[in-house]
Scaffold this motif. Structure first.
Motif, mmCIF file in Angstrom:
data_model
loop_
_atom_site.group_PDB
_atom_site.id
_atom_site.type_symbol
_atom_site.label_atom_id
_atom_site.label_comp_id
_atom_site.label_asym_id
_atom_site.label_seq_id
_atom_site.Cartn_x
_atom_site.Cartn_y
_atom_site.Cartn_z
ATOM 1 N N MET A 75 0.823 -1.260 0.046
ATOM 2 C CA MET A 75 -0.092 -0.119 0.132
ATOM 3 C C MET A 75 0.946 1.128 -0.104
ATOM 4 O O MET A 75 0.526 2.250 -0.776
ATOM 5 N N LEU A 76 1.924 1.357 1.045
ATOM 6 C CA LEU A 76 2.724 2.500 1.029
ATOM 7 C C LEU A 76 3.466 2.674 -0.340
ATOM 8 O O LEU A 76 3.713 4.006 -0.932
ATOM 9 N N PHE A 77 3.998 1.521 -0.689
ATOM 10 C CA PHE A 77 4.865 1.786 -2.140
ATOM 11 C C PHE A 77 3.932 2.247 -3.124
ATOM 12 O O PHE A 77 4.243 3.178 -4.147
ATOM 13 N N ALA A 78 2.538 1.811 -3.349
ATOM 14 C CA ALA A 78 1.690 2.064 -4.368
ATOM 15 C C ALA A 78 1.444 3.451 -4.490
ATOM 16 O O ALA A 78 1.158 4.169 -5.431
ATOM 17 N N THR A 79 0.877 3.884 -3.060
ATOM 18 C CA THR A 79 0.555 5.294 -2.870
ATOM 19 C C THR A 79 1.827 6.360 -3.584
ATOM 20 O O THR A 79 1.470 7.162 -3.837
ATOM 21 N N LYS A 83 1.541 8.854 -6.501
ATOM 22 C CA LYS A 83 2.103 10.584 -6.394
ATOM 23 C C LYS A 83 2.950 10.804 -7.521
ATOM 24 O O LYS A 83 2.909 11.778 -8.143
ATOM 25 N N GLU A 84 3.895 9.764 -7.693
ATOM 26 C CA GLU A 84 4.908 10.237 -8.678
ATOM 27 C C GLU A 84 4.351 10.185 -10.137
ATOM 28 O O GLU A 84 4.663 10.900 -11.003
ATOM 29 N N THR A 85 3.488 9.367 -10.440
ATOM 30 C CA THR A 85 2.694 9.259 -11.734
ATOM 31 C C THR A 85 1.362 10.139 -11.868
ATOM 32 O O THR A 85 0.538 9.822 -12.635
ATOM 33 N N ALA A 86 1.034 10.873 -10.620
ATOM 34 C CA ALA A 86 -0.096 11.785 -10.635
ATOM 35 C C ALA A 86 -1.380 10.861 -10.924
ATOM 36 O O ALA A 86 -2.386 11.357 -11.916
ATOM 37 N N THR A 87 -1.504 9.804 -10.100
ATOM 38 C CA THR A 87 -2.601 8.897 -10.233
ATOM 39 C C THR A 87 -3.320 9.274 -9.159
ATOM 40 O O THR A 87 -2.780 8.949 -7.911
ATOM 41 N N ALA A 113 1.603 9.473 2.016
ATOM 42 C CA ALA A 113 0.995 10.211 0.737
ATOM 43 C C ALA A 113 -0.533 10.460 1.150
ATOM 44 O O ALA A 113 -1.136 9.576 1.473
ATOM 45 N N ILE A 114 -0.641 11.917 0.945
ATOM 46 C CA ILE A 114 -2.067 12.328 1.404
ATOM 47 C C ILE A 114 -3.145 11.779 0.013
ATOM 48 O O ILE A 114 -3.052 12.109 -1.003
ATOM 49 N N PRO A 115 -4.154 11.074 0.615
ATOM 50 C CA PRO A 115 -5.058 10.467 -0.340
ATOM 51 C C PRO A 115 -5.915 11.628 -1.066
ATOM 52 O O PRO A 115 -6.321 12.859 -0.252
#
Ligand SMILES: Nc1ncnc2c1ncn2[C@@H]1O[C@H](COP(=O)(O)OP(=O)(O)OP(=O)(O)O)[C@@H](O)[C@H]1O
Ligand SMILES: Cc1ncsc1CCO
Ligand SMILES: [Mg+2]
Length: 263
Positions: A75-79, A83-87, A113-115
């Motif tokens: 989850m932490l890696f995905a968020t 953020k890096e890919t503006a998803t 990473a703020i959702p």
């Protein structure tokens, strides 16, 4: 055509890929809800493939319903990758407050990473807003209205959108508050309706950059499909089947006719 109705049509036209790191209870039902509304779900939680899947996805859904440490790492890696890919990504803090581990994990995810969106029931949002310290489990013991002031504060602090679900749904972006009053009590008798709401938010933020509007559309879609299904159902079992059919049959015209929106 009104903007909310366009969102329904655009999900069908664009069929956005929505990545989900979600819980064992609802993986099947939320994938089916996404398919029925016209989105394309993928449930991928292995950290080894997280970067690839986030990169091709139009949005990310993080749901902490059945936690374990490996999943939290994913989850932490995905968020971070989102953020890096503006998803855009939506976070469902299932059962936050029920255990120290859940609370710590929810806070860790938000701090990393703020959702773009946090969607929870009243008890969950009150814990995140520090207006309650514990909750009974995954079901709310509070009314959504009780969580509104805390949700406004939380949304202002994080500069994001907070959705409190319940009999009335509150979509909150700072001082902007929309409510949706559709839906049926049967929705609280089927597991994972909140998780489906979060997944449908994922579909809407995938195609609509105005996050407040996207969340309003998502909660309207959920509530109206709930209204339609309840009319045909005898109880929670048949409701689940009719709910999926109703999502599938929902049109822009039905949304316009049935929406109970307050702005
Ligand atoms: N009494 C009710 N009347 C109308 N709609 C409802 C009612 N209770 C829940 N809903 C709807 O059901 C959906 C799920 O909301 P709820 O607040 O129950 O989520 P939740 O507690 O997170 O659920 P879960 O954790 O089981 O997935 C929302 O779309 C909400 O509008
Ligand atoms: C019942 C339940 N327990 C953990 S996740 C989940 C699904 C609804 O949130
Ligand atoms: Mg929930």
């Amino acid at each position: 055509m009104n903007h909310l109705e366009k969102i329904v049509n655009n999900i069908r036209i664009k069929s956005p890929l929505v990545q989900n790191i979600t819980n064992y209870v609802v993986m099947n039902s939320t994938a089916n809800a996404l398919l029925a509304i016209g989105a394309s779900p993928v449930m991928a939680h292995a950290i080894e493939e997280t970067e690839d899947i986030v990169t091709i996805s139009s949005s990310l859904v993080i749901n902490m319903g059945t936690l374990s440490e490996k999943w939290v790492d994913s989850m932490l890696f995905a968020t971070k990758k989102a953020k890096e890919t503006a998803t855009p990504f939506v976070f469902d803090p299932v059962g936050v407050g029920a255990s120290k581990y859940r609370t710590a994990t929810a806070l860790k995810i938000i701090a990393a990473a703020i959702p773009d969106v946090i969607r929870g029931n009243a008890s969950e949002i009150m814990v995140l807003a520090q207006q309650a310290s514990s909750s009974k489990g995954v079901d709310s013991t509070m009314l959504a209205a009780d969580a509104v002031s805390g949700a406004i504060e939380l949304s202002k602090k994080l500069n994001n959108t907070v959705v409190v679900s319940g009999q009335v749904d509150y979509i909150i972006t700072g001082d902007r508050v929309n409510t949706i009053s559709n839906g049926s009590t049967l929705m609280s008798k089927v597991t994972g309706m909140g998780c489906s709401a979060t997944a449908i938010i994922g579909a809407c933020i995938a195609i609509e950059p105005d996050v407040h509007l996207a969340c309003t559309a998502a909660m309207a879609i959920m509530g109206i499909a709930g209204d339609m299904a309840a009319e045909l159902s005898k109880g929670p079992g048949s409701f689940q089947v009719h709910f999926l059919d109703s999502l599938y049959l929902l049109t822009d015209d039905i949304l316009k006719d049935k929406i109970k929106l307050n702005v």
